[in-house]
Scaffold this motif. Structure first.
Motif, mmCIF file in Angstrom:
data_model
loop_
_atom_site.group_PDB
_atom_site.id
_atom_site.type_symbol
_atom_site.label_atom_id
_atom_site.label_comp_id
_atom_site.label_asym_id
_atom_site.label_seq_id
_atom_site.Cartn_x
_atom_site.Cartn_y
_atom_site.Cartn_z
ATOM 1 N N VAL A 1 0.855 -1.183 0.000
ATOM 2 C CA VAL A 1 0.000 0.000 0.000
ATOM 3 C C VAL A 1 0.893 1.236 0.000
ATOM 4 C CG1 VAL A 1 -1.811 1.290 1.192
ATOM 5 C CG2 VAL A 1 -1.822 -1.208 1.263
ATOM 6 N N ILE A 2 0.681 2.115 -0.965
ATOM 7 C CA ILE A 2 1.412 3.375 -1.048
ATOM 8 C C ILE A 2 0.546 4.452 -0.416
ATOM 9 C CG2 ILE A 2 2.430 5.109 -2.567
ATOM 10 C CD1 ILE A 2 2.930 2.857 -4.591
ATOM 11 N N ARG B 1 4.256 1.753 2.206
ATOM 12 C CA ARG B 1 5.244 2.685 1.664
ATOM 13 C C ARG B 1 4.729 4.109 1.850
ATOM 14 N NH1 ARG B 1 9.385 2.433 -2.183
ATOM 15 N NH2 ARG B 1 8.901 0.233 -2.562
ATOM 16 N N VAL B 2 5.422 4.896 2.692
ATOM 17 C CA VAL B 2 5.022 6.281 2.927
ATOM 18 C C VAL B 2 5.638 7.144 1.841
ATOM 19 C CG1 VAL B 2 5.055 8.236 4.507
ATOM 20 C CG2 VAL B 2 4.856 5.906 5.402
ATOM 21 N N ARG B 3 4.783 7.763 1.064
ATOM 22 C CA ARG B 3 5.218 8.656 -0.016
ATOM 23 C C ARG B 3 4.724 10.060 0.334
ATOM 24 N NH1 ARG B 3 4.416 6.222 -5.677
ATOM 25 N NH2 ARG B 3 6.341 5.207 -4.936
ATOM 26 N N SER C 1 -1.352 11.629 11.419
ATOM 27 C CA SER C 1 -2.612 11.522 12.150
ATOM 28 C C SER C 1 -3.151 10.098 12.054
ATOM 29 C CB SER C 1 -3.584 12.569 11.595
ATOM 30 O OG SER C 1 -4.797 12.604 12.273
ATOM 31 N N SER C 2 -4.397 9.941 11.629
ATOM 32 C CA SER C 2 -5.030 8.621 11.590
ATOM 33 C C SER C 2 -4.339 7.657 10.641
ATOM 34 C CB SER C 2 -6.509 8.764 11.204
ATOM 35 O OG SER C 2 -7.227 9.418 12.221
ATOM 36 N N CYS C 3 -3.728 8.165 9.602
ATOM 37 C CA CYS C 3 -2.963 7.304 8.692
ATOM 38 C C CYS C 3 -1.838 6.625 9.460
ATOM 39 C CB CYS C 3 -2.412 8.132 7.536
ATOM 40 S SG CYS C 3 -1.302 7.230 6.420
ATOM 41 N N ALA C 4 -1.070 7.414 10.203
ATOM 42 C CA ALA C 4 0.037 6.856 10.983
ATOM 43 C C ALA C 4 -0.452 6.013 12.153
ATOM 44 C CB ALA C 4 0.931 7.987 11.488
ATOM 45 N N ASN C 5 -1.484 6.500 12.845
ATOM 46 C CA ASN C 5 -2.003 5.793 14.024
ATOM 47 C C ASN C 5 -2.380 4.351 13.722
ATOM 48 O OD1 ASN C 5 -1.789 8.020 15.669
ATOM 49 N ND2 ASN C 5 -3.969 8.487 15.702
ATOM 50 N N ALA D 1 9.868 11.960 2.870
ATOM 51 C CA ALA D 1 8.526 11.705 3.404
ATOM 52 C C ALA D 1 8.508 11.888 4.915
ATOM 53 C CB ALA D 1 8.072 10.302 3.032
ATOM 54 N N ILE D 2 7.306 12.117 5.442
ATOM 55 C CA ILE D 2 7.117 12.380 6.863
ATOM 56 C C ILE D 2 6.056 11.443 7.430
ATOM 57 C CG2 ILE D 2 6.149 14.051 8.512
ATOM 58 C CD1 ILE D 2 7.416 16.259 6.879
ATOM 59 N N ILE D 3 6.345 10.881 8.606
ATOM 60 C CA ILE D 3 5.328 10.245 9.448
ATOM 61 C C ILE D 3 5.050 11.221 10.588
ATOM 62 C CG2 ILE D 3 4.771 8.319 10.983
ATOM 63 C CD1 ILE D 3 6.829 6.653 9.405
ATOM 64 N N GLY D 4 3.793 11.631 10.747
ATOM 65 C CA GLY D 4 3.456 12.618 11.758
ATOM 66 C C GLY D 4 2.395 12.113 12.719
ATOM 67 N N LEU D 5 2.666 12.238 14.018
ATOM 68 C CA LEU D 5 1.709 11.849 15.056
ATOM 69 C C LEU D 5 1.343 13.070 15.898
ATOM 70 C CD1 LEU D 5 3.196 8.492 16.419
ATOM 71 C CD2 LEU D 5 1.269 8.774 14.858
#
Length: 255
Positions: A63-64, A90-92, A97-101, A116-120
């Motif tokens: 999943v991208i 794959r984080v593009r 938020s909810s995507c990362a959670n 790319a960024i993972i943000g919580l």
């Protein structure tokens, strides 16, 4: 800890951190790119949940993700379709938020592309519910309680650490499930970037392709980080999940 706003009670939208030229292209919430690759773009809302329900094929292996996050309910609807599949995530550009959670902890393998960024910024927790009640938002508090129950069941089912969800009880300034401090956090901080040490500590069951070097060379550059900090973004730095588990938290109230 992360500053929370009233509108986050049920629709915890993340910061939009991609460029304007890229965000303009994110007008299709999902598509089956190949039999094995599925793409999610945009907010985690009902339109995306409906799209996933209609289009996700059982042949999917990767999943991208490009998503600023969004509403918790639809995000959980989507995540439940990913459970038990061991998908490559794959984080593009961003997964906030909810995507990362809810999506990333289900990954069998996690790839964070350069830049790319993972943000919580936190989830539906007892502190957020108590704050809603204190403001007299009774209906929102009841709905949030029900969502918190669903979230906890989902997290327990999938061994998602409470530190990943920044889960707090009333009266707690920060979650007891994290050790360490965030870099650049202020009273205006609304979100933090998940660096590799936190990802590895909080998602021990996920194979994480190393990404800290790319993060330092792109997102964490002084010029870019200065801009992000002005928008309320801090770094996870050395913050990591500890030995606390869901057994250390009481079940959410029924409403």
């Amino acid at each position: 800890m992360i500053h929370r706003i009233a509108s986050a009670v049920l629709a915890a939208a993340g910061l939009w951190l991609v460029s304007a030229s890229t965000s303009a292209a994110l007008d299709v919430p999902c598509r089956q790119q190949t039999p094995e690759v599925f793409v999610l773009n945009g907010q985690t809302d009902q339109a995306m949940a409906d799209c996933v329900a209609e289009r996700l094929q059982p042949t999917t292996r990767e999943v991208i993700l490009t998503s600023q996050g969004g509403s918790v309910g639809p995000a959980l609807d989507i995540a439940e379709r990913f459970e038990g599949k061991g998908l490559t995530m794959r984080v593009r550009e961003e997964c906030n938020s909810s995507c990362a959670n809810y999506f990333l902890p289900l990954a069998g393998r996690l790839i964070v592309e350069r830049g790319a960024i993972i943000g919580l910024h936190g989830s539906i927790d007892p502190l957020l519910i108590a704050e809603a009640r204190a403001r007299g938002e009774t209906v929102a508090a009841v709905n949030a309680s029900r969502t918190a129950q669903r979230q906890m069941a989902f997290a327990r089912r999938n061994d998602i650490h409470p530190g990943w969800l920044l889960y707090r009880l009333p009266g707690e300034a920060r979650t007891r499930a994290l050790d360490g401090v965030f870099e650049g956090e202020t009273a205006e901080t609304r979100m933090f970037i998940v660096e590799e040490p936190m990802a590895r500590a909080c998602l021990p069951g996920v194979e994480i392709v190393p990404y800290q070097a790319d993060l330092r060379a792109s997102v964490l550059r002084r010029d870019r980080m200065s801009r992000l900090q002005r928008r309320g973004v801090a770094r996870s730095a050395q913050a990591v999940c500890n030995g606390v588990s869901w057994d250390d938290f009481p079940p959410p109230e029924a409403g």
